[in-house]
Design a protein around this motif. Structure first.
Motif, short mmCIF file in Angstrom:
data_model
loop_
_atom_site.label_atom_id
_atom_site.label_comp_id
_atom_site.label_asym_id
_atom_site.label_seq_id
_atom_site.Cartn_x
_atom_site.Cartn_y
_atom_site.Cartn_z
N ALA A 157 -10.01 -4.04 -6.76
CA ALA A 157 -10.39 -2.75 -6.16
C ALA A 157 -10.27 -1.60 -7.15
O ALA A 157 -11.08 -0.67 -7.14
N ALA A 158 -9.26 -1.68 -8.02
CA ALA A 158 -9.07 -0.61 -9.01
C ALA A 158 -10.23 -0.54 -9.99
O ALA A 158 -10.46 0.49 -10.62
N GLY A 159 -10.97 -1.63 -10.11
CA GLY A 159 -12.10 -1.67 -11.04
C GLY A 159 -13.42 -1.25 -10.43
O GLY A 159 -14.45 -1.22 -11.12
N LEU A 160 -13.42 -0.89 -9.15
CA LEU A 160 -14.68 -0.49 -8.51
C LEU A 160 -15.14 0.88 -9.03
O LEU A 160 -14.32 1.75 -9.32
N ASP A 161 -16.43 1.05 -9.10
CA ASP A 161 -17.04 2.26 -9.67
C ASP A 161 -16.75 3.48 -8.78
O ASP A 161 -17.17 3.52 -7.62
N GLN A 162 -16.07 4.46 -9.32
CA GLN A 162 -15.73 5.64 -8.51
C GLN A 162 -16.95 6.46 -8.12
O GLN A 162 -16.89 7.31 -7.23
N VAL A 167 -11.26 4.53 -3.48
CA VAL A 167 -10.32 3.48 -3.09
C VAL A 167 -8.94 4.08 -2.86
O VAL A 167 -8.41 4.78 -3.73
N LEU A 168 -8.39 3.82 -1.70
CA LEU A 168 -7.09 4.37 -1.31
C LEU A 168 -6.06 3.25 -1.16
O LEU A 168 -6.34 2.22 -0.54
N SER A 169 -4.86 3.47 -1.71
CA SER A 169 -3.74 2.55 -1.48
C SER A 169 -2.72 3.28 -0.62
O SER A 169 -2.29 4.38 -0.97
N TYR A 170 -2.33 2.68 0.51
CA TYR A 170 -1.42 3.32 1.46
C TYR A 170 -0.25 2.37 1.68
O TYR A 170 -0.44 1.25 2.18
N ARG A 171 0.96 2.78 1.25
CA ARG A 171 2.09 1.89 1.42
C ARG A 171 3.39 2.67 1.51
O ARG A 171 3.50 3.77 0.95
N PHE A 172 4.34 2.11 2.20
CA PHE A 172 5.65 2.73 2.35
C PHE A 172 6.54 2.17 1.24
O PHE A 172 6.72 0.95 1.15
N ILE A 173 7.07 3.06 0.38
CA ILE A 173 7.72 2.56 -0.83
C ILE A 173 9.24 2.43 -0.71
O ILE A 173 9.89 1.99 -1.63
N ASN A 174 9.81 2.82 0.46
CA ASN A 174 11.26 2.68 0.59
C ASN A 174 11.65 1.76 1.75
O ASN A 174 12.72 1.86 2.29
N GLN A 175 10.75 0.84 2.13
CA GLN A 175 11.07 -0.10 3.21
C GLN A 175 11.48 -1.45 2.62
O GLN A 175 10.89 -1.89 1.63
N VAL A 176 12.45 -2.08 3.28
CA VAL A 176 12.91 -3.40 2.80
C VAL A 176 11.96 -4.48 3.32
O VAL A 176 11.09 -4.24 4.16
N ASN A 177 12.11 -5.67 2.81
CA ASN A 177 11.39 -6.87 3.26
C ASN A 177 9.88 -6.81 3.07
O ASN A 177 9.12 -7.30 3.89
N ALA A 178 9.44 -6.26 1.95
CA ALA A 178 8.03 -6.31 1.57
C ALA A 178 7.10 -6.02 2.75
O ALA A 178 6.41 -6.91 3.25
N PRO A 179 7.05 -4.77 3.20
CA PRO A 179 6.18 -4.43 4.35
C PRO A 179 4.70 -4.56 3.96
O PRO A 179 4.36 -4.51 2.77
N PRO A 180 3.81 -4.72 4.95
CA PRO A 180 2.39 -4.79 4.63
C PRO A 180 1.88 -3.49 4.00
O PRO A 180 2.48 -2.43 4.18
#
Ligand SMILES: C[S@@+](CC[C@H](N)C(=O)[O-])C[C@H]1O[C@@H](n2cnc3c(N)ncnc32)[C@H](O)[C@@H]1O
Length: 190
Positions: A157-162, A167-180
């Motif tokens: 996805a990072a290689g797709l033509d802007q 392309v958006l990455s949405y993630r919670f960076i302080n949650q335990v147990n590898a959240p989706p």
């Protein structure tokens, strides 16, 4: 804040209007298929893919209970057959495509999506997307194979033509147990 799944529903609902066409690339238990079927309304259409019969059965039941089965075609097939299965007339006409990777809850956890077929299917999905359309991908890094798949999808996805997509990455960076995590690919409006 939106959960990853809620944000995927929010982004796809925003891209969909009455009469639109959508694709659920991994129907599983049918939650996303039902969301898409509700968002496109009675005049719209949804195509769903899953390679497990049990997923197709569960989803068929869920859609029937909700009274929206007639606006959904369920394909018991890999999402990598998307281009071969769907009519060519849908190319450039689809408003939203959802992927929710990994295994089917309540079934065999050994049957999961794989990086090669997922990226193949994502490439195919891009060809179906219309301007203003969105592809959402829920990635799971907490099961064997899941993190390798997530890395491969993010790299692709990072290689797709802007100039063509955002392309958006949405993630919670302080949650335990590898959240989706969520990846969203938005086709620039014409
Ligand atoms: C996490 S579940 C999907 C959950 C679903 N979106 C829901 O709302 O309930 C992942 C699904 O992907 C399916 N799957 C795995 N490989 C696939 C492939 N190549 N093509 C289509 N579906 C696949 C699995 O059978 C499983 O049902």
């Amino acid at each position: 804040m939106y959960s990853v799944l809620d944000f995927a529903h929010h982004l796809t609902a925003r891209a969909l209007s009455a009469g639109a066409v959508a694709i659920d690339a991994t129907v599983g238990n049918g939650h996303d298929t039902l969301h898409l079927a509700s968002a496109v309304g009675p005049g719209g259409h949804v195509h769903g893919f899953d390679r497990q019969a049990i997923a197709i059965q569960r989803t068929r039941q869920r859609l029937a209970t909700a009274g929206v089965a007639e606006r959904v075609d369920l394909h018991e097939a890999s999402h990598a057959t998307m281009a071969a299965t769907l009519p060519k007339t849908l190319r450039g006409e689809v408003s939203a495509v959802m992927f929710n990777l990994g295994y089917l809850p309540g079934a065999d956890h050994a049957i999961t999506t794989t990086p090669e077929t997922t990226i193949d299917a994502l490439e195919q999905a891009l060809a179906f997307l219309q301007p203003g359309g969105v592809i959402t991908v829920v990635l799971y890094t907490g099961h064997p194979g899941g993190s390798a798949e997530a890395r491969a999808v993010m790299k692709w996805a990072a290689g797709l033509d802007q100039a063509a997509v955002q392309v958006l990455s949405y993630r919670f960076i302080n949650q335990v147990n590898a959240p989706p995590e969520l990846l969203a690919i938005h086709h620039h409006a014409a």
